[in-house]
Design an enzyme around this catalytic site. Structure first.
Site, PDB file in Angstrom:
ATOM      1  N   GLU A 178     -32.118  12.428 -11.040  1.00 44.56           N
ATOM      2  CA  GLU A 178     -31.795  13.732 -10.460  1.00 44.56           C
ATOM      3  C   GLU A 178     -30.889  13.609  -9.230  1.00 44.56           C
ATOM      4  O   GLU A 178     -31.210  14.079  -8.134  1.00 44.56           O
ATOM      5  CB  GLU A 178     -33.081  14.480 -10.082  1.00 44.56           C
ATOM      6  N   GLU A 370     -36.508  14.641 -19.107  1.00 42.21           N
ATOM      7  CA  GLU A 370     -37.712  15.217 -18.500  1.00 42.21           C
ATOM      8  C   GLU A 370     -37.813  16.673 -18.896  1.00 42.21           C
ATOM      9  O   GLU A 370     -36.819  17.413 -18.833  1.00 42.21           O
ATOM     10  CB  GLU A 370     -37.660  15.174 -16.963  1.00 42.21           C
TER      11      GLU A 370
END
Ligand code: BGP
Length: 475
Positions: A178, A370
């Protein structure tokens, strides 16, 4: 909304089904076999609280779920579910305890050898994140993390060590988890010790530049070591909707999108987009970019991976600019959506939208690394067996995968899907274990009590069936 009826349609052959975890949230053993401290070890309350200097018995972060010693048992359970891929991260401070050493810690390297051995035993493909919110503490405190250019060299050394050691057995790699979260969580994401409120834009964007150069540089190193390796970037994906059709709201959406997408634009295109340079000018930031940096950035990724949990809205109306809960980047809540117990709004259709947006934008293979639902679970006994009847998690999974199937039908090239937290782990944002994502329940409480026993939830069987039928069992 019209939805094609694809019931019974299967996913592409070889689709990589699996689950994703991060070292600092499940390994435990934070000081075993020569591991150094990482920033996570001093963030006992997760992202929401300022760090303490050192973990003490009273202020120790809730340790993971002892995967460090139970990896064989846990990977066997993943195999029983039918996993084709297992995403995990390599704890940087297990390999380089301080981060700036030249020689790695052999005991740390040997641990991941054992993990990969288990994956191979079960025919599970590893997908490795090099840096998942676990910068060595020493690099954070001594160098202010990625603000310092020297981090590029330390990270290259770490990555090269991993590629040389595991590159024959691990094909899929992610550089930073991320990476676009650094704008919002500079300590967790960028190891930046200076608190967000005191951090200058100049330092923040310089840190971003260093991370982007480092990511491109290790992509090149990976390909030099083994041209078959596939290296991806990893970003928070989040559809942003205008709260109203007012063009001013739509413009806000475009600008917020740019903040999120700049990171993957650079990874895919190998150069900074014009809108990003404009932003720097407006902020008065002058980046130190060398010619060598510009060349390095041209080493683009093989695929784009992302996490997907929530969508948000944007508005130009100052009276409506509230910030709802969400995965690090909160936003204006959507009146059409329900939320999880932690306030994260649930939007399966948003996943189809983001898959299309990303595919249209880059025409690069995508990987959902995810997606998941954090919920409170109740352990019950059915026919003498402990389990959780987690129909809410099954619903969430089913609904999101139906939209993934739609996106594949739209023409999106998608390599795989790894559910976040297939086994209960410590939450990144709140450091709780009671925020459970798993198909496998772990008997551990927020206060650290519990036997650590593992129990299969109802969703375990559901996901097993989805994988066994390559998605045809979706409802
Ligand atoms: C992502 C992180 C993961 C994971 C997930 C769920 O941002 O990459 O590490 O934790 O979010 O978030 P949380 O644990 O805060 O519920």
């Amino acid at each position: 909304m019209s939805t094609t009826d694809l019931t019974g349609t299967t996913f592409p052959e070889g689709f990589l089904w699996g689950g994703a975890l991060a070292a600092n949230q499940y390994e435990g053993a934070y000081d075993v076999d020569g591991k150094g401290l990482s920033i996570q070890d001093v963030m006992p309350k997760g992202i929401v609280a300022p760090p303490t200097e050192e973990p003490t018995p009273d202020n120790l972060k809730l340790e993971g779920i002892d995967f460090y010693h139970r990896y064989a048992e846990d990977i066997a359970l993943f195999a029983e579910m039918g996993f084709k891929v297992f995403r995990f991260s390599i704890g940087w401070s297990r390999i380089f305890p301080k981060g700036d050493e030249t020689e790695p810690n052999e005991a740390g390297l040997a641990f991941y050898d054992r993990v990969i051995d288990e994956c191979e035993k079960h025919g599970i493909e590893p997908l490795v994140t090099l840096s998942h919110y676990e910068t060595p503490l020493h690099l954070a405190k001594t160098y202010d993390g990625w603000v310092d250019r020297r981090l590029i060299g330390f990270y290259e050394n770490f990555a090269r060590t991993c590629f040389e050691r595991y590159g024959k057995r691990v094909k899929y790699w992610l550089t930073f988890n991320e990476i676009n979260s650094v704008l919002h969580a500079p300590l967790m994401s960028g190891g930046i010790w200076t608190p967000l409120q005191q951090l200058s834009k100049q330092d923040l964007y310089q840190a971003i530049h260093h991370e982007l150069v480092a990511s491109a540089s290790v992509t090149r190193i990976a390909h030099e070591i083994n041209p078959d390796l596939k290296v991806g970037c990893m970003v928070i994906a989040m559809p942003i909707y205008p709260l109203t059709p007012n063009p001013a709201d739509v413009l806000k959406v475009m600008q917020a999108d740019h903040d999120n997408l700049a990171f993957s634009d650079v990874h895919v295109r190998g150069t900074y987009p014009g809108y990003f340079l404009r932003k720097l000018r407006e902020l008065g930031v002058e980046l130190d970019i060398t010619d060598e940096d510009r060349n390095t950035l041209k080493n683009t990724v093989d695929f784009v991976s992302f996490s997907y949990y929530v969508s948000i809205c944007e508005t130009s109306d100052p009276t409506k600019q509230t910030k709802g809960e969400g995965n690090i980047i909160g936003g204006v809540p959507n009146p059409h959506l329900e939320a999880s117990e932690w306030g994260w709004q649930i939007d399966p259709v948003g996943l189809r939208i983001i898959l299309n947006q990303f595919w249209d934008r880059w025409q690069k293979p995508l990987f959902i690394v995810e997606n998941g639902l954090g919920a409170k679970d109740e352990l019950v006994e059915v026919d003498g067996v402990k389990t959780v009847i987690d129909d809410y998690r099954i619903q969430y999974l089913n609904d999101h995968l139906v939209q993934v199937r739609e996106a594949i039908a739209d023409g999106v090239e998608l390599w795989g899907y790894t559910w976040w937290g297939p086994i209960d782990v410590v939450s990144a944002s709140t450091a709780q274990l009671s925020k459970r994502y798993g198909f496998i329940y772990v008997d551990r409480n927020d206060d650290g009590t519990g036997t650590l026993e593992r129990h299969k939830k109802k969703s375990f069987d559901f996901y097993q069936q989805v994988i066994a039928t390559n998605g045809a069992s979706l409802r």
